[in-house]
Structure formats: C-alpha cells, structure tokens
Design an enzyme around this catalytic site. Structure first.
Site, PDB file in Angstrom:
ATOM      1  N   GLU A  60      54.411  25.083 -21.655  1.00 38.19           N
ATOM      2  CA  GLU A  60      54.600  26.307 -22.448  1.00 38.19           C
ATOM      3  C   GLU A  60      53.298  27.032 -22.746  1.00 38.19           C
ATOM      4  O   GLU A  60      53.228  28.258 -22.652  1.00 38.19           O
ATOM      5  CB  GLU A  60      55.316  25.993 -23.777  1.00 38.19           C
ATOM      6  CG  GLU A  60      56.808  25.790 -23.664  1.00 38.19           C
ATOM      7  CD  GLU A  60      57.188  24.392 -23.218  1.00 38.19           C
ATOM      8  OE1 GLU A  60      56.291  23.522 -23.132  1.00 38.19           O
ATOM      9  OE2 GLU A  60      58.373  24.153 -22.958  1.00 38.19           O
ATOM     10  N   HIS A 129      64.766  19.556 -32.290  1.00 38.34           N
ATOM     11  CA  HIS A 129      65.420  20.582 -31.474  1.00 38.34           C
ATOM     12  C   HIS A 129      66.322  21.484 -32.300  1.00 38.34           C
ATOM     13  O   HIS A 129      67.174  22.177 -31.747  1.00 38.34           O
ATOM     14  CB  HIS A 129      66.267  19.933 -30.372  1.00 38.34           C
ATOM     15  CG  HIS A 129      65.472  19.506 -29.188  1.00 38.34           C
ATOM     16  ND1 HIS A 129      64.638  18.426 -29.214  1.00 38.34           N
ATOM     17  CD2 HIS A 129      65.376  20.023 -27.939  1.00 38.34           C
ATOM     18  CE1 HIS A 129      64.074  18.275 -28.027  1.00 38.34           C
ATOM     19  NE2 HIS A 129      64.493  19.245 -27.243  1.00 38.34           N
TER      20      HIS A 129
END
Lengths: 334, 354
Positions: A60, A129
């Site tokens: 990322e 998450h």
C-alpha cells in the site's frame, strides 16, 4: 433513472470517467484479473487493458506513493485500497506527500488522486478489519474526504472526485455495496462539499453519513409513526463540510443528534458539534447528542459487535432525549 | 554493539564491502581527457558553486537568517554533479531533504534557492517549503522530501507516468543510505522492477544516518546488493570521483531511457559536516581525525587537481572561477535579503487548487 447497486454505480462512474479521460488509471490489489476484491472494478481490465488497470503487489505504501508521484506529472490515478484498514500503511504518502505537495511546493504541484475503497465496520471482521477511519483523514488540510451512502451519491460523487485536482479520500462501505437505489441516467455529477437532506422534518435534525444514513432513515421512519418528524441530513462530503446546510437544518429543528460509526473520542461528530455550537448556539434547545461506535477495538462475537455499533434503537433513544421525552434511557455515547 | 557514547573510528569502507562493481578504470586525468572540455569546466563550476553556496548557508543559519533544519551536502558534491551531468532537461529529479546541491546543479536560480532557505516570497517554493522542500516544475525538479524514503515511491510514480505517456524521460531518485532500511525503498524497488520503470535509484552512502554509522544500522554494507532482491541492475561507484559517477550514471540512464529498466547505484561518499546545522561535524559518533582523513578525498580537490594536471585549467582560471562563484553566491544572498517575506495572505493559499 436506473435501479442499480452501490457497487455498480461506482463501477459505472469509473468506467465513464476512464472513457472520457485517458490520463485516468486504476491501481490496487486485485483490481484487474480478479475483477476487484469486492467486484467494484469488474470488467475494467477487459475494457481498458493492463496499462490502465494495474494489479499491484500487496504494498500500500509503495503503490499509493507511486500514484502520488504519477499525479505530479499528469496521470490521474485512482488508487484502490482493498479496505481502508490497509490505508494506514499508506498514511505517510497520503498525509505527507499527497496532502502537502501543493503547499510545500508553493503551488507548483497539485495531486489529482483518488484513494478509494471500503471503510467501516461489520461482518464480524474483528478489530483490524472493521473500523471507521474517516476522522483520521478529515484532520488533514489538503485532503478532501467523501463518504457516499446511496448508489446515486456513489456515482455522482466518485465522478466529481475523479475530476477534482486535489487528493480525495473516497470511503465507500462494504456493507453498502449490495444496496440498490435509483441513479440518474446520463452524465451525473454531484458536487463535493454539498450536503443532502435525505428526509425533511421539523422536530429533530439527525446528521449521519455513509452506512449510518440508513440507520438514521430507519429510525426516522419509526419515529414518524409516533408523530416525531426527523430531518435526516447526509453531509456526503466530510471535508469540505457543508456547514450551511447543517446550520439551516438546526435553525429549523433546534435539536441535533449525530450518528457515526467511528469511535467517539475526537471523531467526525465532534467536528459537527463544534460548527453547530459556533454557528447556531442561540437556536439550540437541547445539548447535541452523539450516537457513536463504542470506544473499544471491534470485537468478533456477533452479539458484542452488535453492541459496538450504533443501532436504530440507540438513535431513537437519542432523539427522545433531545426532545426531553420520557422513559427512554438513551445513552449518548453508549 | 558499540557504545553510543564512544566516538570510535568508523570502519574502513573497503574492509566492509564485498565489492561487486568495478573501480573506475584509469586515473581521473585519463578519464578527464575523454570528456568534453566545456562540460568538465561546467562540472567544476557546479561543484564549487554548491560548496560556496552551502558554506554561506551555514553562515546565514548561524546568524539566524535561515531557520528550521538545514542539511548540508558539503563533501558529496561529486554525486549530484556527476549524476545530473547525464540527464536531459525534461528528465525528473527527486531528492531527500539534503538537496541544495541537486537543486543548484539542476540549474535552479541560486537567488531563488537562497530566498527559499531564508523563507522569502521569492523563494522557489514561495517560502512555504524551506531548505527541505525545494521544487521547480520548469526544471523537472520534483522535490525535496523530508520523510526518509518518502521520495522513492514518488519517483517510481513519475517514472510510471513517463512510461504511460510513452515519453523518453528518465527519473533520477536520490536518497541517503539510511533510507535503504525503510519499507518504502523496498516496496518501490519491487514495483519499479516489476513494472520495468525508467528510473535510476541513487543511494548516496555518506556513511551516517544522522549519528548512526551504517555498520550499526545494517549487516549488509554493500548496499547495491539490495537490488538483487528485486532482480534489478546494480552497481557501486566512488562517490568522491565526479567522473566515475558520471560514467556509472550514463549507463544507468541509458538503461532507463532505452530499455525502460531501473538501476540501483550506490555512490560511496562522505558528509564532511554534521547531519544538519544543529549537529557538529564530529563528536559523539565520529572523531575529528576521521573527518580530517576523509577531507583528504575532497571531491572538489581531486577533480581540480586532475583538471590542472591535464592542463584543462590553470591557477588563473581557478582564481577567476572562485571569484565568479563567490559573486554568484553574494548575489544570491543579496537577492534573498532584499526579498520580502511572504504576504500573510499566503498562509491560506495553495492548500487546495481549483
């Protein structure tokens, strides 16, 4: 008008914009061959090819920074975060590069970049998450932060975000991808920084964005049966924030409940409270209440997860409280 | 682990390296004879300009006219000059916060750079960036980035853009040796190799990440080996030898321009000054004698001596050059000093663009 899912609306927005402007590319994990982890980019690789729809390694920080660098010299990248949880790994590039480049270069380098993907909680995904991180990005000057709740807004706001010359953090919702709604046909653009009154009312203003809009509308429908007319305002864009629309609603109803999925401390709602007390202090007939996610990491167990998230009943309870109605036992921050 | 308080002599580079590259073939004089005369003189002037400019910057910092951090490049001039001598005007340059040298060598106006250091409206970044954030869009100078390693993915991105638009531009990305341990370095090298991007990564190994010598930060000393993990071309070069840097870069820039493939180059150099102006050149982490020993390899002295030995320059020429460069620096300072501070209205501009 067409009926489509939130997912299809996002797909259509990217497809239309990529057809219109060849400088737009999409990059991220699984966006190409896999058709998107959540199928938002379905079919785009086939139409636009591998130079414009780029599968990245799981990296990322690297591919977000690459997107920022490309944006400095003429590419308009859409960088997909498989989920916004992973955007924390890219935070240095989003905050220190994308948001500040224009300023620290004395106006020489703008960054036309969209960082998009699903945020928010749910599906028993547990602590790492399942979280709402929009406040993190809203804090940073130089970024715009967009959080659509409906398919129409998803399409109109994404198209506008892609055309914006500033870095836009565009936070979708995993839980909303399958929701359906009407989307206007043809070229449809929604301006950033303009809130939308999703349900007019006179008694209480409920401000809610992203998935919480649905919870707020659900509560408002219930309350209407009891004769309480709630006005539901969706800011849609958190930065820049449409303060005027919020204040106009507050001046009409004199009472405010803010619903947000994120954590309570220093959250998005705290900013709404600030602008409202500043701009409509004399209009308030009750303290502003916030219904937020619980101040804990997200638990896995279904019952605990349910307790951690704002639910319809808690919104209703907060509305009763700002109306000084009896017997409801609402907890603002419970 | 060595004590952090002991000003121990840092190890000899040669003893640490398991060298894969080739030392420059021939003496510097021999190599100078193969280069264009005008280019050689330009390179010498650039090195001298960077040196004198930074000596002056140090002075202004001490007087409080330059604020913030001010990281000097003194000792490393051969890297920027040698590397940038191989680029074209429309190539892209990214650097770290130790970038005054790269900016000047790229042709940025010394007055506008000095004005930026002094926080003036006429600075290259309108006084909003300072020493660490020099930018010049017209010259493809894409910054001055002050988070270690932060510019590396950006450089991969600019290189991606060149490839995407089918331009023959090359991107040069400079960073210090301390950046090779950070994640963005590895993520970017992987992407650059995977996507075959036209970029040259130049690791300026000046031996110290602030006060930490490389042998206390890494078990690998031959830093170009990092490229092996990404199946990327690599080499090292004596970063005190401006012509060797030029030769090495030529090959890498060609590889990027012709074959759209990246290279990692480790330029072994030495920083004569402290990490920044708030840090002395020696003390806790290195000895005075070590710095003095390294100064014997001063890249400007070496290059000047080679040019003198070949008869390309003589003392008279050098005296004139010295005067010319000093005048340029004085003019730059005068420009910075007479420039106004940014208008208060500038506080809120350039946050967003229309």
């Amino acid at each position: 008008m067409s009926i489509m899912t939130y997912r299809e609306a996002l797909n259509q927005a990217m497809r239309e914009e990529m057809r219109r402007d060849e400088t737009i590319v999409l990059m991220g994990e699984e966006v190409g061959f896999y058709q998107g982890a959540y199928k938002v980019s379905k079919g785009l690789l086939d139409e636009f090819g591998p130079m414009r729809v780029l599968d990245t390694p799981i990296t990322e920080l690297g591919f977000t920074g690459l997107g920022v660098g490309a944006a400095m010299v003429g590419v308009r990248p859409i960088v997909e975060m498989m989920t916004f949880n992973f955007a924390l790994l890219a935070l240095d590039q989003i905050v220190n590069s994308a948001a500040k480049m224009l300023y620290m270069s004395g106006g020489q380098f703008s960054i036309p970049l969209v960082v998009r993907g699903p945020g928010g909680a749910g599906h028993q995904l547990a602590a790492q998450h399942s979280q709402s991180l929009e406040a993190w990005f809203c804090h940073v000057p130089g970024l715009k932060v967009v959080t659509p709740a409906t398919p129409a807004d998803a399409k109109g706001l994404l198209k506008t975000s892609i055309r914006d010359n500033n870095p836009v953090v565009f936070i979708e919702s995993e839980v909303l991808y399958g929701t359906r709604g009407e989307v206007p046909d043809g070229e449809y653009l929604t301006p950033l920084g303009v809130a939308d009154v999703k349900r007019p009312g006179r008694d209480v203003t409920v401000i809610a964005h992203s998935k919480m809009l649905l919870v707020a509308l659900d509560a408002a429908a219930d309350l209407a049966k009891e004769g309480i007319e709630v006005e539901v305002v969706d800011p849609r864009t958190l930065r820049p924030l449409d303060v005027e629309t919020l204040l106009n609603s507050v001046k009409k109803t004199n009472r405010v409940v803010i619903v947000e999925e994120g954590w309570p401390q220093y959250g998005v709602g705290a900013q709404f409270v600030d602008v409202i007390q500043h701009g409509a202090f004399d209009y308030l007939d009750a303290p502003i209440l916030r219904v937020t996610g619980a101040d804990v990491p997200m638990p896995y167990a279904k019952n605990l997860e349910h307790l951690a998230l704002p639910a319809k009943q808690r919104v209703k309870d907060a509305v009763y409280r700002v109306l000084y109605r009896q017997g409801v036992g609402a907890q603002g921050h419970a | 682990m060595k004590s952090s308080n002991a000003a121990t002599k840092t190890a000899n580079l040669a003893d640490l390296m398991c060298a894969p590259g080739q030392p420059a073939a021939g003496t510097m004089e021999e190599r100078a004879r193969r280069e264009d005369l005008t280019l050689l003189k330009t390179m010498l002037e650039q090195m001298l300009l960077v040196r004198r400019f930074e000596e002056k910057a140090a002075e202004l910092y001490t007087l409080g006219k330059i604020g913030g951090f001010c990281h000097l490049y003194i000792g490393q001039e051969a890297v920027a000059v040698g590397a940038l001598s191989t680029t074209q005007p429309d190539d892209y340059i990214f650097t770290s916060y130790r970038e005054h040298g790269h900016a000047l060598v790229r042709g940025m106006d010394p007055g506008e750079v000095m004005a930026e250091l002094c926080g003036k409206q006429s600075g290259v970044s309108k006084g909003k960036g300072g020493s660490m954030h020099l930018f010049d869009k017209r010259r493809g100078f894409l910054g001055g980035h002050a988070i270690v390693g932060g510019q590396i993915p950006l450089a991969a991105g600019a290189a991606f853009a060149s490839k995407y638009f089918q331009q023959s531009r090359v991107t040069l990305c400079f960073f210090g040796e301390a950046a090779v341990n950070i994640g963005s370095f590895h993520e970017s090298l992987n992407l650059a190799a995977l996507w075959k991007l036209p970029v040259v990564f130049i690791c300026e190994n000046n031996r110290f990440g602030m006060g930490t010598p490389i042998e206390r930060a890494s078990t690998l000393y031959d830093l170009s080996q990092k490229a092996c993990a990404y199946n990327m071309a690599r080499t090292w070069v004596d970063g005190m030898d401006v012509l060797a840097v030029r030769e090495t870069l030529k090959e890498a820039v060609d590889r990027a321009r012709q074959a759209s493939a990246p290279t990692l180059i480790e330029a072994r150099t030495y920083r004569f000054m402290g990490h920044s102006m708030s840090d002395p050149s020696h003390g806790h982490y290195r000895t005075k004698s070590e710095v003095e020993e390294q100064r014997r390899h001063d890249p400007i002295k070496q290059f000047t001596a080679a040019l003198e030995a070949t008869g390309i320059v003589n003392q008279e020429y050098l005296d004139e050059l010295e005067q010319k460069v000093r005048d340029m620096v004085e003019e730059a300072v005068a420009f910075a000093e007479r420039s106004p501070e940014p208008d208060p209205k500038e506080l809120g501009t350039d946050v967003y663009v229309d």
